[in-house]
Design an enzyme around this catalytic site. Structure first.
Site, mmCIF file in Angstrom:
data_model
loop_
_atom_site.group_PDB
_atom_site.id
_atom_site.type_symbol
_atom_site.label_atom_id
_atom_site.label_comp_id
_atom_site.label_asym_id
_atom_site.label_seq_id
_atom_site.Cartn_x
_atom_site.Cartn_y
_atom_site.Cartn_z
ATOM 1 C CB SER A 137 -0.920 0.011 1.221
ATOM 2 O OG SER A 137 -0.216 0.502 2.333
ATOM 3 C CE LYS A 138 -1.424 7.058 -2.942
ATOM 4 N NZ LYS A 138 -2.829 6.779 -3.192
#
Ligand code: GLU
Length: 487
Positions: A260-261
């Site tokens: 994820s980010k």
């Protein structure tokens, strides 16, 4: 029937590397089977729509070389447009189509209107969560009299339309990666098909569109696996042939958590901006979840178009190992044509403030020498400015340790005047001329091997290590070399 597959992103930002891999596998599957790969935009969640997202996604896909000829495309002016006979390919432009497909479902009792308020739904969900562990709808409106429900809807009462799932029924399908998947309807929610704003949900739109666009294989991320029984059931009650499903494993970070980010760069755009070459990212992503029959690791897109097969896609998550990407990327840095690499390198040099765009155009040949010297030490082009600084700065910083020792050495002191004299007399800095000059200096001073190369390199760059010294000299040019030797 010929294979038709689709990549169906929601326009909520840039293409995540997971999305890029989904697009790639769809593209490759179509290529391998001589089929069609199209792109559809799934924008039924208007709240999540991001301005410019469609353009950005198409730019990233084009950059990666994952081209489609049907669906939503960019025209020559970079405007979003459509190509193909089964459009519109943007879901928000297909509302009439969804409306016409919900009617028969309501009429046959496979869907029902639900007037439950937001507050009630929240309370039910909370109760179900506490009692049964999963928040679900309790079916309150399933048994409303349909005429009464129609009347309430006609009177404008806010409501949604839900799928009427049969009770305690197993729904099965064969997934090409997961094998046979079975789920009982008692574990599923009566999915909302049409929202109170009249928009379809993803679940309804995806089934209608995949059918009307004649999609034969739905290749998508694992996160949709749990929803697939509802899609299968919808196809059944519509009387449609269910497409073949292929759910791709998640992309994990090296801690085996879903990427994820928070883990840094996750969009194709992040990697493009950093100056990774698209062929490196594509090659790398192809192997996150798929493996060829042999141990081959380096694949061009054309080679992937031959080698790819769904039966070698793994069930377990593929790891996004940045070290491996960098290794591959370094390989493609060496493979790329110098011209192309130079063009790609220039924006990194100008944004680092080393030169203006105008200077870059005027000195393009020199920039290409610079890139030639440094390319072997790069994973991606954003690393270039730091390595190139020594060629732009007027003065050098001598590194502490070994370099500093050579800087102070008697060897360098002895070499300096001879080097200055020789370089002054040189007509060109071509390799052969420098080689000859080096030989003469070595003979004259008696300093050879490391006692020659190390102090010279330190005098010119401040470091003991670095790229080929003769190439470094060519890039530095006579004037700068002499300036650095005269201290
Ligand atoms: N719109 C969905 C997404 O962005 C696509 C899911 C599918 O391919 O069915 O993930």
């Amino acid at each position: 029937m010929s294979v038709r597959v689709r990549f169906a992103p929601s326009p909520t930002g840039f293409v995540h590397v997971g999305g890029l891999r989904t697009a790639l596998y769809n593209y490759l599957f179509a290529k391998v089977h001589g089929g069609t790969y199209l792109l559809r935009i799934e924008d039924t969640d208007q709240e999540r729509f991001v301005e410019g997202a469609i353009e950005n996604m198409l730019i990233s896909l084009n950059w990666a070389g994952i081209h489609h000829t049907e669906g939503v495309v960019l025209d020559e002016q970079g405007q979003v447009t459509e190509a193909g006979a089964k459009g519109p390919y943007i879901q928000s432009q297909r509302l009439d189509i969804y409306r016409s497909h919900i009617e028969p479902l309501l009429a046959s009792g496979h869907a029902y209107r639900c007037f439950c308020s937001k507050e009630r739904l929240e309370a039910v969900r909370e109760k179900e969560r506490l009692e049964k562990g999963t928040p679900r709808y309790d079916g309150h409106c399933r048994h409303l009299n349909s005429e009464e429900a129609e009347a309430r809807a006609r009177a404008g009462e806010s409501h949604v339309i839900r799928l009427m799932l049969p009770e305690n029924t197993d729904i099965q399908f064969d997934d090409l990666v997961r094998g046979n998947v079975s789920m009982n309807t008692d574990d599923l929610d009566d999915q909302v098909l049409i929202k109170s704003d009249g928009f379809p949900t993803y679940h309804f739109a995806v089934v209608v569109d995949d059918h009307l666009m004649e999609i034969t294989h739905v290749i998508r991320g694992e996160e949709w696996l749990a929803s697939t029984p509802k899609h299968v059931y919808l196809n059944q009650v519509m009387g449609w042939k269910t497409p073949t499903y292929v759910h791709l494993p998640n992309i994990l970070n090296t801690d085996r958590k879903k990427l994820s980010k928070r883990h840094g760069d996750v969009s194709a755009e992040d990697f493009r901006r950093k100056g990774y070459l698209p062929e490196a990212l594509v090659n790398f992503l192809a192997l996150v979840g798929w493996s060829p029959e042999d141990n081959k690791e380096l694949f061009t897109l054309e080679e992937l178009e031959e080698a790819f097969s769904i039966d070698r896609v793994s069930k377990s998550g593929g790891v996004f190992d940045i070290k491996k990407l960098n290794w591959m990327s370094a390989h493609y840095m060496r493979e790329a044509s110098l011209d192309r690499l130079t063009d790609l390198a220039i924006p990194h040099l100008t944004s680092a403030g080393f030169m203006s765009e105008q200077e870059a155009i005027e000195k393009k040949e020199w920039v290409s020498h610079l890139v030639e010297v440094l390319r072997d030490n790069l994973h991606y082009l954003e690393e270039l400015p730091e390595k190139a600084a020594v060629f732009f700065n007027d003065t050098i910083d001598v590194e502490a340790g070994e370099a500093a020792e050579w800087w102070e050495s008697e060897d360098l002191e002895a070499l300096r005047p001879v080097l200055i004299k020789t370089v002054e007399e040189l007509d060109s800095l071509e390799q052969s001329d420098i080689k000859q000059a080096f030989k003469a200096i070595q003979k004259e001073t008696g300093l050879k091997g490391p006692r020659f190369f190390k102090p010279v390199r330190v005098a010119l760059t401040g470091n003991v290590h670095g790229p080929d010294l003769m190439l470094v000299m060519k890039v530095l040019g006579k004037e700068t070399i002499l300036k650095r030797l005269t201290v």
